[in-house]
Design an enzyme around this catalytic site. Structure first.
Site, PDB file in Angstrom:
ATOM      1  N   PRO A 147       9.842  -4.824   1.409  1.00  0.00           N
ATOM      2  CA  PRO A 147      10.874  -4.605   2.432  1.00  0.00           C
ATOM      3  C   PRO A 147      10.268  -4.410   3.813  1.00  0.00           C
ATOM      4  CG  PRO A 147      10.492  -2.593   1.185  1.00  0.00           C
ATOM      5  CD  PRO A 147       9.696  -3.667   0.506  1.00  0.00           C
TER       6      PRO A 147
ATOM      7  N   LYS B   5       0.861  -1.191   0.000  1.00  0.00           N
ATOM      8  CA  LYS B   5       0.000   0.000   0.000  1.00  0.00           C
ATOM      9  C   LYS B   5       0.891   1.233   0.000  1.00  0.00           C
ATOM     10  CE  LYS B   5       0.821   1.230   4.501  1.00  0.00           C
ATOM     11  NZ  LYS B   5       1.552   2.463   4.916  1.00  0.00           N
TER      12      LYS B   5
ATOM     13  N   ASP C 212      -2.884  -0.817  10.655  1.00  0.00           N
ATOM     14  CA  ASP C 212      -3.031  -0.874   9.197  1.00  0.00           C
ATOM     15  C   ASP C 212      -3.723  -2.148   8.710  1.00  0.00           C
ATOM     16  OD1 ASP C 212      -1.794   1.544   8.987  1.00  0.00           O
ATOM     17  OD2 ASP C 212       0.052   0.805   8.065  1.00  0.00           O
TER      18      ASP C 212
END
Length: 281
Positions: free
Chosen positions: A94, A11, A136
């Site tokens: 990452p 995102k 999130d």
């Protein structure tokens, strides 16, 4: 169904305003999430003995603390399910990049095992469970671009433009806790409306703090700003710029040094995880 492979998309935070700090230590914020057609991939194989096994642990991360394992155990516990799973992860996103790798993996685990174990808890319940794993996670569970408020749990679906993005990945892992606890972080942005965000955009209140503390991120922003308006996503360290088409994004990517990794991906208001799940229905 005994085996299921699903994506865990990245995102971007297209803006991030911090309105204040709450008594519980969390921050009141407003942010705009959009997904990328790029991410990790998880494969779930059903076990009948109740064991949860992550077959591809991440270096330096205790498997029991991995959000994938925590999500699987939380789903087991909350549903009373006696099934288990072997889980394989292909990691592309990452860690500490601000593009949601761990949260997305957790959401894919909740949705994938809900399907594999035939629990049918529903999106609302899975989003509630996701919030216990991270602020999130619910946006990934719901799978739609959203304007988020509160600690990120109050979501309003939105449909911003879906450009192509070039995302640069400075070789640093930025600590979200470090940035949110920084004394110099601005915590008094006035609240704005969804409409004004979609019409005029916004900034990332974390960006000045990250630039100051992580020169690799600052240098990536300077470099990308030569070609396009560059922004930080989340608390970083990934930075991004928007392009009208893939060819333009690829053209700029080809001019950047090999020492600065990155990728080009399409922005999407419906996550590729949800598109995949819908195709399986």
């Amino acid at each position: 169904m005994t085996r299921l492979t699903l994506p865990a998309p990245a995102k971007l935070n297209l803006m991030l305003h911090i309105l204040g700090r709450r008594p519980d230590g969390y921050h009141e914020l407003q942010t705009l999430f959009q997904f990328l057609d790029h991410g990790d991939e998880l494969t779930f194989s059903r076990r009948d003995d109740g064991e949860i096994r992550l077959l591809t642990p991440l270096p330096g991360v205790d498997p029991e603390r991995n959000l994938i394992v925590r999500a699987a155990r939380l789903l087991q516990h909350s549903s009373g399910c006696r099934l288990g799973a072997d889980i394989e992860l292909i990691k592309r996103l990452p860690m500490g990049g601000g593009i949601g790798g761990g949260s997305s993996d957790a959401a894919t685990t909740l949705l994938g095992l809900d399907r594999l174990w035939d629990l049918r808890l529903g999106e609302e319940r899975l989003a509630e469970l996701g919030l216990a794993l991270g602020a999130d996670v619910p946006v990934f569970v719901r799978g739609r671009a959203a304007f988020a408020e509160g600690v990120g749990e109050r979501l309003t679906p939105v449909e911003p433009a879906e450009p192509w993005y070039l995302v640069l990945v400075p070789q640093v892992a930025v600590s979200t806790a470090e940035i949110f606890s920084a004394p110099e972080l601005t915590r008094d942005s006035p609240a704005i409306t969804v409409r004004s965000v979609l019409e005029r955009g916004g900034r990332n209140d974390c960006q000045p703090v990250v630039e100051k503390r992580y020169p690799e991120v600052r240098n990536a922003l300077i470099l990308l700003n030569k070609f396009v308006s560059a922004r930080l996503t989340g608390t970083g360290g990934c930075v991004f710029g928007a392009f009208p088409d893939q060819a333009e994004a690829d053209k700029v990517a080809a001019q950047l040094p090999e020492s600065l990794p990155g990728f080009v991906a399409k922005g999407s208001n419906i996550s590729m995880l949800h598109r995949k799940l819908q195709s399986l229905s």
